[in-house]
Design a protein around this motif. Sequence first.
Motif, PDB file in Angstrom:
ATOM      1  N   GLY A   1       1.324  -1.080  -0.153  1.00 42.38           N
ATOM      2  CA  GLY A   1      -0.075  -0.099   0.306  1.00 42.38           C
ATOM      3  C   GLY A   1       1.109   1.624   0.455  1.00 42.38           C
ATOM      4  N   ALA A   2       1.303   1.307   0.804  1.00 42.90           N
ATOM      5  CA  ALA A   2       2.702   2.692   0.814  1.00 42.90           C
ATOM      6  C   ALA A   2       3.580   2.457  -0.555  1.00 42.90           C
ATOM      7  CB  ALA A   2       3.420   2.189   2.096  1.00 42.90           C
ATOM      8  N   GLY A   3       3.715   1.728  -1.132  1.00 47.43           N
ATOM      9  CA  GLY A   3       5.033   1.287  -1.755  1.00 47.43           C
ATOM     10  C   GLY A   3       4.642   1.510  -3.112  1.00 47.43           C
ATOM     11  N   SER A   4       3.964   1.290  -3.482  1.00 46.43           N
ATOM     12  CA  SER A   4       2.821   0.797  -4.872  1.00 46.43           C
ATOM     13  C   SER A   4       2.206   2.021  -5.356  1.00 46.43           C
ATOM     14  CB  SER A   4       2.096  -0.415  -5.177  1.00 46.43           C
ATOM     15  OG  SER A   4       0.413  -0.404  -4.063  1.00 46.43           O
TER      16      SER A   4
ATOM     17  N   ILE B   1       6.045 -12.768  -0.993  1.00 49.51           N
ATOM     18  CA  ILE B   1       6.117 -12.303  -2.074  1.00 49.51           C
ATOM     19  C   ILE B   1       4.325 -12.153  -2.551  1.00 49.51           C
ATOM     20  CG2 ILE B   1       8.321 -12.249  -3.670  1.00 49.51           C
ATOM     21  CD1 ILE B   1       6.645 -14.689  -5.171  1.00 49.51           C
ATOM     22  N   GLY B   2       3.358 -12.388  -1.415  1.00 49.45           N
ATOM     23  CA  GLY B   2       2.320 -12.612  -1.509  1.00 49.45           C
ATOM     24  C   GLY B   2       1.459 -10.904  -1.392  1.00 49.45           C
ATOM     25  N   SER B   3       0.569 -11.212  -0.623  1.00 51.32           N
ATOM     26  CA  SER B   3      -0.790  -9.857  -0.255  1.00 51.32           C
ATOM     27  C   SER B   3       0.697  -9.180   0.489  1.00 51.32           C
ATOM     28  CB  SER B   3      -2.047 -10.626   0.765  1.00 51.32           C
ATOM     29  OG  SER B   3      -1.381 -11.082   1.352  1.00 51.32           O
ATOM     30  N   ASN B   4      -0.287  -8.084   0.476  1.00 51.75           N
ATOM     31  CA  ASN B   4       0.347  -6.769   1.054  1.00 51.75           C
ATOM     32  C   ASN B   4       1.762  -6.605   1.262  1.00 51.75           C
ATOM     33  OD1 ASN B   4      -1.200  -6.330   2.861  1.00 51.75           O
ATOM     34  ND2 ASN B   4      -1.291  -7.726   4.461  1.00 51.75           N
TER      35      ASN B   4
ATOM     36  N   SER C   1       2.784  -6.087  -4.848  1.00 53.36           N
ATOM     37  CA  SER C   1       3.132  -4.872  -6.241  1.00 53.36           C
ATOM     38  C   SER C   1       4.306  -3.947  -5.710  1.00 53.36           C
ATOM     39  CB  SER C   1       1.620  -4.285  -6.322  1.00 53.36           C
ATOM     40  OG  SER C   1       1.349  -3.662  -4.948  1.00 53.36           O
ATOM     41  N   PHE C   2       4.301  -3.783  -4.297  1.00 53.04           N
ATOM     42  CA  PHE C   2       5.846  -3.074  -4.009  1.00 53.04           C
ATOM     43  C   PHE C   2       6.763  -3.543  -5.291  1.00 53.04           C
ATOM     44  CE2 PHE C   2       9.878  -2.023  -2.491  1.00 53.04           C
ATOM     45  CZ  PHE C   2      10.128  -0.929  -1.898  1.00 53.04           C
TER      46      PHE C   2
ATOM     47  N   LYS D   1       8.579  -1.596 -13.190  1.00 53.32           N
ATOM     48  CA  LYS D   1       7.202  -0.674 -14.452  1.00 53.32           C
ATOM     49  C   LYS D   1       7.857   0.521 -14.008  1.00 53.32           C
ATOM     50  CE  LYS D   1       3.334  -3.163 -14.140  1.00 53.32           C
ATOM     51  NZ  LYS D   1       1.566  -3.299 -13.466  1.00 53.32           N
ATOM     52  N   MET D   2       8.624   0.873 -13.223  1.00 54.02           N
ATOM     53  CA  MET D   2       8.647   2.716 -12.878  1.00 54.02           C
ATOM     54  C   MET D   2       9.981   2.389 -13.258  1.00 54.02           C
ATOM     55  SD  MET D   2       7.232   5.175 -11.267  1.00 54.02           S
ATOM     56  CE  MET D   2       8.722   6.166  -9.939  1.00 54.02           C
TER      57      MET D   2
END
Length: 182
Positions: A84-87, A143-146, A149-150, A156-157
């Motif tokens: 959440g904070a890193g994506s 590498i799962g939930s939480n 996406s980080f 992707k960046m």
Amino acid sequence: CRDRHCTGVEAMAEANLERERKRVEAVEQRAEELHYNGFLLAMAEDLGERMLKAFETPTSIPYGTVNLRHGIPPGETVVSSLAGAGSLSLEFTMLSELTGRPEFGEKAQAAAIALYNRRTTLGLLGKHVNIVNGKWTETVSGIGSNADSFFEYLAKMYLLFGDEAWWWRFLDTYDAINLQLR
């Protein structure tokens, strides 16, 4: 895969990026045909301004919740998830590109870098972090939930904006995870 041997992951990521570029071009072309007047960008900029309050922390890591009218809710937890904070970096950096206002991307990128810089001696990251003191509140790494996406956003960046520092961050975390997999 600039100046490096492409792995299957890198080749797949570049193919996905090319597909995304083609989609964006198609959307832009269609928007021109429809005489789009930019109202969605104005709404996104307004939303971005309201969300900037979440980044006002000692660590640059954002709160997980922001009330779009009033800011950070009273009593809001100071624990945020890695994902959440890193994506937010991708969307906020694109908002900066589209509006010419660098503060959106700068804040979100600073948050992702602050998280990356809190890797353990094994190169791993926890799943939840205290946004005030920067300490991991859930030290389990995965590498799962939480968390997923980080890592995705690090790659992707690089793929979208071409800054190789993001690719190296992705590879650092990818290599650490692979080394520690059980």
